[in-house]
Design a protein around this motif. Structure first.
Motif, mmCIF file in Angstrom:
data_model
loop_
_atom_site.group_PDB
_atom_site.id
_atom_site.type_symbol
_atom_site.label_atom_id
_atom_site.label_comp_id
_atom_site.label_asym_id
_atom_site.label_seq_id
_atom_site.Cartn_x
_atom_site.Cartn_y
_atom_site.Cartn_z
ATOM 1 N N HIS A 172 -3.594 15.939 12.332
ATOM 2 C CA HIS A 172 -3.744 14.639 12.969
ATOM 3 C C HIS A 172 -2.710 13.654 12.441
ATOM 4 O O HIS A 172 -2.127 12.881 13.203
ATOM 5 C CB HIS A 172 -5.146 14.085 12.712
ATOM 6 C CG HIS A 172 -6.202 14.730 13.545
ATOM 7 N ND1 HIS A 172 -7.539 14.470 13.384
ATOM 8 C CD2 HIS A 172 -6.135 15.623 14.558
ATOM 9 C CE1 HIS A 172 -8.241 15.175 14.244
ATOM 10 N NE2 HIS A 172 -7.405 15.893 14.965
ATOM 11 N N GLU A 178 -0.391 11.645 14.965
ATOM 12 C CA GLU A 178 -0.633 10.202 15.026
ATOM 13 C C GLU A 178 0.537 9.438 14.421
ATOM 14 O O GLU A 178 0.870 8.333 14.884
ATOM 15 C CB GLU A 178 -1.935 9.860 14.289
ATOM 16 C CG GLU A 178 -3.193 10.479 14.893
ATOM 17 C CD GLU A 178 -3.390 10.114 16.361
ATOM 18 O OE1 GLU A 178 -3.147 8.943 16.720
ATOM 19 O OE2 GLU A 178 -3.765 11.008 17.140
ATOM 20 N N ALA A 216 3.114 9.169 17.121
ATOM 21 C CA ALA A 216 2.708 8.166 18.110
ATOM 22 C C ALA A 216 2.877 6.747 17.584
ATOM 23 O O ALA A 216 3.156 5.821 18.354
ATOM 24 C CB ALA A 216 1.252 8.402 18.516
ATOM 25 N N ALA A 217 2.716 6.573 16.272
ATOM 26 C CA ALA A 217 2.750 5.239 15.677
ATOM 27 C C ALA A 217 4.159 4.737 15.381
ATOM 28 O O ALA A 217 4.321 3.585 14.965
ATOM 29 C CB ALA A 217 1.923 5.232 14.395
ATOM 30 N N ALA A 245 1.911 12.555 22.581
ATOM 31 C CA ALA A 245 2.051 11.420 21.676
ATOM 32 C C ALA A 245 3.410 10.750 21.815
ATOM 33 O O ALA A 245 3.655 9.718 21.183
ATOM 34 C CB ALA A 245 1.844 11.866 20.237
ATOM 35 N N GLY A 284 -5.630 15.670 19.912
ATOM 36 C CA GLY A 284 -5.302 14.470 20.678
ATOM 37 C C GLY A 284 -5.055 14.681 22.154
ATOM 38 O O GLY A 284 -4.985 13.711 22.915
ATOM 39 N N GLN A 339 -7.705 13.337 24.485
ATOM 40 C CA GLN A 339 -7.756 11.877 24.477
ATOM 41 C C GLN A 339 -6.554 11.266 25.197
ATOM 42 O O GLN A 339 -6.697 10.272 25.922
ATOM 43 C CB GLN A 339 -7.801 11.359 23.028
ATOM 44 C CG GLN A 339 -9.089 11.653 22.291
ATOM 45 C CD GLN A 339 -9.276 13.131 21.969
ATOM 46 O OE1 GLN A 339 -8.318 13.818 21.595
ATOM 47 N NE2 GLN A 339 -10.491 13.635 22.104
ATOM 48 N N ARG A 340 -5.372 11.850 25.031
ATOM 49 C CA ARG A 340 -4.162 11.242 25.587
ATOM 50 C C ARG A 340 -3.843 11.694 27.008
ATOM 51 O O ARG A 340 -3.224 10.948 27.776
ATOM 52 C CB ARG A 340 -2.961 11.558 24.686
ATOM 53 C CG ARG A 340 -2.993 10.802 23.364
ATOM 54 C CD ARG A 340 -1.654 10.892 22.631
ATOM 55 N NE ARG A 340 -1.648 9.971 21.507
ATOM 56 C CZ ARG A 340 -1.968 10.296 20.256
ATOM 57 N NH1 ARG A 340 -2.296 11.554 19.978
ATOM 58 N NH2 ARG A 340 -1.949 9.389 19.291
ATOM 59 N N ASN A 345 0.239 0.879 24.362
ATOM 60 C CA ASN A 345 -0.603 1.877 23.702
ATOM 61 C C ASN A 345 -1.812 1.310 22.977
ATOM 62 O O ASN A 345 -2.573 2.073 22.374
ATOM 63 C CB ASN A 345 0.244 2.676 22.692
ATOM 64 C CG ASN A 345 1.342 3.481 23.360
ATOM 65 O OD1 ASN A 345 1.213 3.888 24.507
ATOM 66 N ND2 ASN A 345 2.433 3.699 22.661
#
Length: 246
Positions: free
Chosen positions: A86, A90, A93-94, A117, A143, A146-147, A215
């Motif tokens: 994760h 993540e 994505a961040a 992501a 993910g 969710q995405r 986002n």
């Protein structure tokens, strides 16, 4: 710094991350290295993510399976193991800069969850996408579930996730998973690099703010307020003055 599973190449203010594991399989080394890879992106204004002979064959079950088996049935142990995966996705994505996924050949399972992501997804005509975890007795947990629905719609995401059936490049474009399909991998990589260079030339705070608001997942009114607040804090007088002179 050099890495075993990811090749990092800088061209001006852009960085290309190339998955260099066998067939792009994402094994323990990849998940372990990714946080350090992402820390090496300081100063980059745009990132391209791609594979070598194909984009990714997904999670390396042969290498990861021995780690998973001892923690099956142990929720805390299993959660701790997956937390590293994760963190990698993540963290991608961040990133405050645009991430462009350039997909050729197969993009399977964890590879698909990885590109979900990214901010922009392009592919070549030979690309194939699948989320086959259900066929392996697994619920996708990196993910994708969710995405993908916001990207392609709940029904299409369900079709991918519940059937495990692959889709081709034309279907991926029609569904909105990718925004461009290029004839060859070479054309794809050239376009991804050109797009990254174009993005890198734009005002970085505007790009970061746009990405954050896109986002943030906030309700409509709160998202509007977030965009206004970002501009109030970060809008560049120099950039605005330059635009007014054009």
């Amino acid at each position: 710094m050099s890495f075993q599973s990811v090749d990092l190449t800088r061209t001006g203010e852009t960085v290309t991350l190339t998955l260099v594991t066998k067939k792009g399989t994402l094994g323990p080394g990849f998940w372990r290295e990714m946080p350090a890879v992402l820390r090496e992106l300081s100063g980059a204004r745009a990132v391209v993510l791609r594979g070598q002979e194909l984009f990714s064959a997904g999670l390396d079950l042969h290498a990861t399976g021995p780690q998973i088996l001892p923690v099956l049935g142990d929720e805390a142990g299993f959660t701790a193991l997956v937390a590293e995966m994760h963190a990698a996705i993540e963290g991608l994505a961040a990133l405050p800069v645009p991430v462009i996924a350039a997909v050729h050949g197969w993009c399977i399972g964890a590879g698909l969850e990885l590109i979900a992501a990214a901010d922009i997804r392009l592919c070549s005509a030979d690309a194939r996408f699948s989320l086959p975890e259900v066929r392996l007795g697994i619920t996708a947990d990196l993910g994708g579930l969710q995405r993908l629905p916001p990207l392609i719609g709940q029904g299409r995401a369900a079709h991918l996730a519940l059937t495990g059936e692959p889709i081709d490049a034309a279907t991926a474009e029609r569904w909105g998973l990718v925004t461009e399909v290029h004839a060859t991998p070479e054309a794809l990589f050239a376009r991804a690099q050109a797009l990254a260079e174009g993005l890198a030339a734009l005002p970085p705070r505007a790009l970061e703010g746009t990405k954050r608001v896109l986002n943030d997942g906030l309700p409509h009114r709160q998202s509007l307020d977030s965009a206004v607040a970002w501009n109030a804090r970060h809008m560049s007088a120099e950039a605005l003055t330059g635009a007014l002179r054009k």
